[in-house]
Design an enzyme around this catalytic site. Structure first.
Site, PDB file in Angstrom:
ATOM      1  N   PRO A  91       0.803  -1.211   0.000  1.00 32.60           N
ATOM      2  CG  PRO A  91      -0.087  -1.093   2.141  1.00 32.60           C
ATOM      3  CD  PRO A  91       0.680  -1.969   1.237  1.00 32.60           C
ATOM      4  CD  GLU A  92       4.241   2.594  -3.576  1.00 34.35           C
ATOM      5  OE1 GLU A  92       4.308   3.659  -4.194  1.00 34.35           O
ATOM      6  OE2 GLU A  92       4.868   1.577  -3.912  1.00 34.35           O
ATOM      7  NE  ARG A 109      12.745  -1.834   0.239  1.00 36.91           N
ATOM      8  CZ  ARG A 109      13.373  -2.655   1.083  1.00 36.91           C
ATOM      9  NH1 ARG A 109      14.250  -3.530   0.638  1.00 36.91           N
ATOM     10  NH2 ARG A 109      13.126  -2.609   2.370  1.00 36.91           N
ATOM     11  CE  LYS A 124       4.619   5.074   0.964  1.00 36.30           C
ATOM     12  NZ  LYS A 124       5.901   4.367   0.910  1.00 36.30           N
TER      13      LYS A 124
END
Length: 272
Positions: free
Chosen positions: A2-3, A262, A53
Site C-alpha cells: 500500500p502506497e 530496493r 501512507k
DNA sequence: TGATATGTTATCTT
DNA sequence: CAAGATAACATATC
C-alpha cells in the site's frame, strides 16, 4: 504494497462502512496493536483520513488510532449478516488476526497483518501532531506547487532522485512502485542526482506525480503481491509501465538495478 | 533450499 | 554534517 493511492482507497471504503458508527468492543490479539485500545469502548468513529501512507481514525473521545499497514496490513469489514453467515470462514481466512472491532450494529472490522510490520497505535492529539509533523508535504495538496517542489529539491542537490522521492520526510506517499513509475513517465533516470535536473525535468516530474497518483486512485490502487483493500482489489497494476515489467511501453527491454536495497526497473532508452 | 519482495528506521560507513 | 549502505523486522512465494 500500500502506497498513497492504496491507502486513500482503503480510507474511502472504510468511511462508507464505519464512519459515525459506535464501537462497543475491541479485542486486541497481537502486540502490534496497542492494548489500551480495548479499554476505550464504547467510542464513535468521528472521522477517518489519510496522511502519507498512514491512516488516522479520529475517535469521539479526543483520541486517535494511528495506523500504518506497512507491507501486509489489511482491514476487512463484515456486515452483521456476513458475520452471522461467515463465522467459520472468518476464522480460517484471518490467520494473522491482530484486532477485532465490534460495532453496535453487529458489524465487525478486523485488522490482520501477515508479516506483522504494521501497527495500530493509540495517540492523543499531541502525539498525533508530533508524528504527522515529521512527514513531507502531501503531493496531491494545493500546497505542493511547482515552486515549492523546486525549493525542496534545491535543498537536496546531492541526493539520488529515486531515494528522495521515496523518503516520507521529503514527500509523503510515494513508495517503490510509484517512484519508479513517475520517473519513467518524466523520462528521468532513477540514479540522477537532483542537482543535475533541469527546470523542464522538474516540471515534468511534478506534473506526473500528481497525475499518476490521481489516476491510480481512480483505479482504486494497484494490486500487487497480497495487497487488497477493504472489499477487493484495485486494478492499476495493469497500467504500471515499469514496475514488475520486462519491457517499457515502447518495447525497450528494461534494466533492473538496486537502489537503497530496493529493486528498481528503468528504461535506458526513455530515461536520461 | 535460498533468493526475493516490501516500508521504515536505527546504525554503521563513507 | 550529509547521505548512502546495510541490517533488521516476518513471511510467503517461486
Amino acid at each position: 504494497m500500500p502506497e498513497l493511492p492504496e491507502v486513500e482507497t482503503i480510507v474511502e471504503q472504510l468511511k462508507k462502512r464505519i464512519l459515525g458508527k459506535n464501537v462497543v468492543k475491541v479485542e486486541v490479539l497481537d502486540s502490534i496493536v496497542d492494548k489500551p485500545i480495548s479499554k476505550l469502548t464504547p467510542f464513535r468513529i468521528k472521522n477517518i483520513y489519510r496522511r502519507a501512507k498512514t491512516l488516522v481514525f479520529e475517535l469521539d473521545n479526543g483520541r486517535y488510532l494511528f495506523v500504518h499497514l506497512r507491507m501486509t496490513g489489511h482491514f476487512h469489514y463484515l456486515t452483521a449478516q456476513q458475520v452471522a453467515s461467515d463465522k467459520e470462514k472468518l476464522v480460517k481466512v484471518h490467520r494473522f488476526l491482530a484486532a477485532k472491532f465490534y460495532f453496535e450494529d453487529d458489524g465487525l472490522l478486523t485488522y490482520n497483518d501477515i508479516r506483522r510490520f504494521g501497527f495500530v497505535k493509540l495517540f492523543d492529539k499531541k502525539q498525533l501532531e508530533k508524528e504527522l509533523a515529521k512527514l513531507g508535504p502531501e503531493p496531491l495538496s494545493e500546497e505542493f506547487t511547482l515552486k515549492m517542489f523546486i525549493e525542496m529539491l534545491s535543498k537536496k542537490k546531492n541526493s539520488v532522485i529515486k531515494t528522495l522521492l521515496m523518503d516520507q520526510h521529503f514527500l509523503a506517499g510515494l513508495g517503490n512502485i510509484y517512484a519508479q513509475e513517475v520517473l519513467y513517465l518524466a523520462g528521468i533516470m532513477p540514479l540522477r542526482r537532483t542537482g543535475t535536473l533541469s527546470l523542464e525535468e522538474i516540471k515534468e516530474l511534478h506534473r506526473h506525480i500528481k497525475e499518476l497518483l490521481e489516476l491510480a486512485i481512480k483505479h482504486k490502487g494497484s494490486t500487487v503481491d497480497n495487497y487488497a483493500h477493504v472489499d477487493g482489489s484495485g486494478n492499476f497494476q495493469n497500467y504500471l509501465v515499469v514496475y514488475g515489467r520486462d519491457k517499457c511501453p515502447k518495447g525497450h527491454v528494461l534494466k533492473k538495478i538496486e537502489i537503497g536495497g530496493r529493486g528498481t526497473s528503468y528504461c535506458s532508452e526513455c530515461q536520461k
